[in-house]
Design a protein around this motif. Sequence first.
Motif, PDB file in Angstrom:
ATOM      1  N   SER A  75       5.135 119.169 -22.991  1.00 47.26           N
ATOM      2  CA  SER A  75       6.336 119.029 -23.820  1.00 47.26           C
ATOM      3  C   SER A  75       7.551 119.185 -22.931  1.00 47.26           C
ATOM      4  O   SER A  75       7.503 119.874 -21.905  1.00 47.26           O
ATOM      5  CB  SER A  75       6.363 120.079 -24.934  1.00 47.26           C
ATOM      6  OG  SER A  75       6.392 121.384 -24.380  1.00 47.26           O
ATOM      7  N   ASN A 101      10.483 113.344 -21.404  1.00 49.07           N
ATOM      8  CA  ASN A 101       9.743 114.104 -22.416  1.00 49.07           C
ATOM      9  C   ASN A 101       8.269 113.758 -22.239  1.00 49.07           C
ATOM     10  O   ASN A 101       7.810 112.709 -22.680  1.00 49.07           O
ATOM     11  CB  ASN A 101      10.201 113.782 -23.828  1.00 49.07           C
ATOM     12  CG  ASN A 101       9.493 114.651 -24.859  1.00 49.07           C
ATOM     13  OD1 ASN A 101       8.672 115.511 -24.513  1.00 49.07           O
ATOM     14  ND2 ASN A 101       9.804 114.440 -26.130  1.00 49.07           N
ATOM     15  N   ALA A 122       5.807 114.710 -23.659  1.00 49.01           N
ATOM     16  CA  ALA A 122       5.068 114.549 -24.919  1.00 49.01           C
ATOM     17  C   ALA A 122       4.853 113.069 -25.246  1.00 49.01           C
ATOM     18  O   ALA A 122       3.868 112.712 -25.915  1.00 49.01           O
ATOM     19  CB  ALA A 122       5.807 115.238 -26.060  1.00 49.01           C
ATOM     20  N   LYS A 169       1.757 112.269 -23.505  1.00 52.07           N
ATOM     21  CA  LYS A 169       0.652 112.936 -24.201  1.00 52.07           C
ATOM     22  C   LYS A 169       0.222 112.136 -25.427  1.00 52.07           C
ATOM     23  O   LYS A 169      -0.983 111.936 -25.656  1.00 52.07           O
ATOM     24  CB  LYS A 169       1.061 114.349 -24.624  1.00 52.07           C
ATOM     25  CG  LYS A 169      -0.026 115.078 -25.416  1.00 52.07           C
ATOM     26  CD  LYS A 169       0.365 116.514 -25.760  1.00 52.07           C
ATOM     27  CE  LYS A 169       1.436 116.581 -26.816  1.00 52.07           C
ATOM     28  NZ  LYS A 169       1.654 117.970 -27.284  1.00 52.07           N
ATOM     29  N   ASN A 170       1.176 111.659 -26.210  1.00 56.53           N
ATOM     30  CA  ASN A 170       0.842 110.895 -27.422  1.00 56.53           C
ATOM     31  C   ASN A 170       0.078 109.621 -27.083  1.00 56.53           C
ATOM     32  O   ASN A 170      -0.891 109.259 -27.773  1.00 56.53           O
ATOM     33  CB  ASN A 170       2.115 110.564 -28.200  1.00 56.53           C
ATOM     34  CG  ASN A 170       2.792 111.809 -28.755  1.00 56.53           C
ATOM     35  OD1 ASN A 170       2.155 112.852 -28.938  1.00 56.53           O
ATOM     36  ND2 ASN A 170       4.080 111.715 -29.017  1.00 56.53           N
TER      37      ASN A 170
END
Length: 338
Positions: free
Chosen positions: A104, A176, A178, A181-182
């Motif tokens: 994150s 970011n 994240a 990650k997504n």
Amino acid sequence: MKIIVPMAGRGSRLRPHTLTVPKPLIPVAGKPIVHRLVSDIAKVLGEPIEEVAFVLGDPAFFGDEVVASLKALAEGLGAKASIYRQDEPLGTGHAIMCAKESLSGPAVIAYADTLIRADFDLDKSADSVIWVKQVDQPEAYGVVKLNDKKEIVELVEKPQQFVSDLAVIGIYYFKNVADLKNELQLVLDNKIINGGEYQINDGIKQMMAKGKKFVPGKVNEWMDCGNKAVTLETNMRMLGFLEKDGESLISNDLHLENANIIEPCFIGDNVVLKDTTIGPYVSIGNHTTVVNSTIKNSLIQTHSKILNASLDKAMVGNHVVYDGNFKTISIGDYTVLE
């Protein structure tokens, strides 16, 4: 800012030195590879590091001593250390997702088998920066393709026809992380596999397809530590850079008797040199003794004893006894005498 370091591999190309020591902890110019990498990245970023997350392999190999070393590295930067495990070697994308609890905010992902020298401002207007180095044989590397705005629009693995000469070196910035990650979660969920593994590139390509802006970040020097030959070359180059930087490389706790040191060399604590010439471009770890020997362009680790040797481009591990006048020898697996 966070730094994510996948380092679960066993380093088989660097055997026998990685039979007992994980490759990222092999010293180059007196400091473990991963320590140099993380410290140099923190220096380039020029801002506080909140967390360093390490993705390790089997606890039987990456044990308590390794964990303690990595925690000390992070804490030395004023950062929290997080330790994750990759139980199976399922690829770069899978390794990153093993640290998903840390994915994150802004982060750099760096694979721990490379070292850099860089001095540039990070383009934080982009969604991601992929660090690259201009190379002479781009067909041997993964490269980036740029548009007329100098943005990265494609990743091409070992192109047979010229795409660009900017090779991906394995260090990435995400504004970011994240977002990555997504996309990697979708890669895992949909079992998108290339080369038998889950790859970071498949997550990056999905980010590109959704309009995320990727730009190249160029490094001045890119040094590999993949096998013995390139690790020795990296040791030599790093010693040269550190000498130019004015860094102290030779311990004051050094015992000399009829010995000559040709710099640049790194020499650790409580090293004994007797009737010996060392250098140039030699690194010697703590508590090692060298007698009646000539050594150049080599890397010798800790607690070893070298006698009657003439060594060039040699790599010697920890707790080794080597006598150049040997008659009886005991040599471990994968050892090479040339």
